[in-house]
Scaffold this motif. Structure first.
Motif, PDB file in Angstrom:
ATOM      1  N   ALA A 208       2.966   5.718  -5.780  1.00 15.20           N
ATOM      2  CA  ALA A 208       2.864   5.721  -7.242  1.00 15.20           C
ATOM      3  C   ALA A 208       1.684   6.568  -7.709  1.00 15.20           C
TER       4      ALA A 208
ATOM      5  N   VAL B 289       3.735   1.527  -1.524  1.00 13.79           N
ATOM      6  CA  VAL B 289       4.151   1.630  -2.931  1.00 13.79           C
ATOM      7  C   VAL B 289       3.016   2.203  -3.785  1.00 13.79           C
ATOM      8  N   THR B 290       1.832   1.682  -3.589  1.00 14.28           N
ATOM      9  CA  THR B 290       0.701   2.080  -4.435  1.00 14.28           C
ATOM     10  C   THR B 290       0.323   3.538  -4.194  1.00 14.28           C
TER      11      THR B 290
ATOM     12  N   GLN C  56       0.828  -1.203   0.000  1.00 16.03           N
ATOM     13  CA  GLN C  56       0.000   0.000   0.000  1.00 16.03           C
ATOM     14  C   GLN C  56       0.864   1.255   0.000  1.00 16.03           C
TER      15      GLN C  56
END
Lengths: 128, 128, 128, 128, 128, 128
Positions: free
Chosen positions: B67, B63-64, B61
């Motif tokens: 991003a 990372v997401t 999460q």
């Protein structure tokens, strides 16, 4: 930007922890044309932003690697921060999986290019 | 995309863990025009990519969220994954600090917009 | 930009074919603040670039829709060109599938936002 | 990602049609560090998304080339899909004109870089 | 980020010149969730970067407006800096022409959206 | 695109002023594959957009350099326009400071890459 010695010394310590570099190495790598950028990196990024303990260094590096791989326009900085992530406890397998996690949100080309950057950093580390 | 029942059931469980939703809610939110996208989200993203244990859900999460905040073009998805990050153990303070960590790499506007997204999600959570 | 009457009349015809609009409608939609942009759209885009017969209009609209959905920062223009694609013979099902084709290269958020744009255009068409 | 033999065989056939490659070549080109990415490419992209007959392969390649040229961060993948477009019936002249069509929406630099990618692929093809 | 009173007072003066705001207004507009961002804006951006006399304020605002319009993901910040550009001596006609200059490099949608942002700022100014 | 001799001659003069090149050099640098792009550069960009006197050439080059450095995907064009900026009266110190001004809005990687582009152009100039 005026340099500030206490921010610089705090930044210097953090650059050592994250990148394994000295401020002088950062200054050399950024060249002599734009000393303001070296000051920004050392004093603002590492001397201020990285100082907060709200995020541990491992998580900061996960964020930074994800952001740089998403941008897709910052290949040298991505390699530097992959190296920093390894130094802060992110494993090689986790770094590859970070790139895989980007596939559905940023696309497979960003992930492939991110994996290629990992591979270069891993290979350079193995040669030392 | 042909639906595959075992991927779907694995994906359904993971969507519950990450988003607190059922596959039917995902399908409804994506509308009836593009059922392939719902299949992709449920079976490929949550049924395959999220299945690997190399990264824990908290890190996925992070990372997401990093991003999507970097892209800057995915406001509804950013809010969804901020909610998912909270559910996977990322605190509110950490989410704000993730946005601050983006400042030097993606710019202050992305960070401000990311903080605004956090604030909306936090406020909606507080109302429940 | 100096207006050129022969480019303008060629552009006017092509705008009619692709968007079902008159140059005056384009000028009004772009407002009175930047007449240069209307001249660019009418004379350069439709009066020059669209004049080449190397690509048929259907393919031009497929390219334009894919590009605008990839950018993710041009919502009004994406809706305009989805309408243009329908007018040039791209079906609704094909437009949705174009967004699905973007999933692996641009990410699922771009595709979801592209499908949402399609749905708005389809609904507006159905109301006429 | 767990590999699925029926998706793999469907994907293998489609990769042959579009790229003129075998799955093993795709796996080798993506390296041994991230086998998940090769599985994603073979099974999800070619084994699922490309399976729908709603868009013919020619149109899929037009979409993919337009998207990758728009991103501007995926040079190797752009060259691969220019090659795929040629294989699916897009002519050299059409590929160049696709880049020209991007000029007004994505900018002239993206178009120039896209034309340069075309020229490299055409030259490599001519040498065979 | 630790606040530093001399950077803050230098930043405060520059924010007054560029945006016609006080640091307290900046802090309120960024909300109470992320005081670090307000500190960054006041002390790093206006207290350090804007302090160098190598670029006059007019040119800094031209750079900032061009960058934010190019990003396309920072609508509120673009409007703020269009206002700042007007305050630093960029005329309305010049601001529109800056957007026209972006057409060939960033695309017509970015220019159209930039012109729309100008129009909103001009209209709000006219109402005062 | 049909070539138009009066636009071409106006564009030729402006290309000389900004880039110190002849139209023939532009045509050669863009190669023989896409003569439409050379026509666009010479006639639309320099023959039309650059013709308006609302912005002086110095400001146009500041805008263009800021936009190309923000995109991050147009390295050759960025170098060309850094050269053009020098020719139109922007100093080396100002060009570096333009990149520093991008730090807070586009990120430090874009600024570092922009400074690297400046350094290449300055070094090539020094060799002449």
């Amino acid at each position: 930007m005026r340099s500030d010695s206490s921010r610089r010394s705090r930044g210097a310590q953090k650059i050592g922890e994250v990148l394994g570099q000295t401020p002088e190495q950062v200054e050399r790598s950024l060249g002599d044309v734009a000393p303001q950028l070296a000051t920004y990196v050392i004093e603002t990024i590492y001397g201020e932003i990285y100082q907060s303990s709200t995020l541990d260094l491992r998580t900061r590096q996960v964020v930074t690697v994800a952001a740089l791989a998403t941008l897709g326009t910052a290949a040298p900085q991505l390699r530097t921060h992959i190296g920093g992530a390894l130094r802060c406890g992110v494993t090689r397998e986790e770094l590859i999986e970070i790139m895989v996690q980007l596939v559905p949100y940023v696309g497979v080309a960003a992930a492939i290019n991110g994996v290629a950057a990992c591979r270069e950093v891993f290979a350079a580390d193995d040669k030392r």
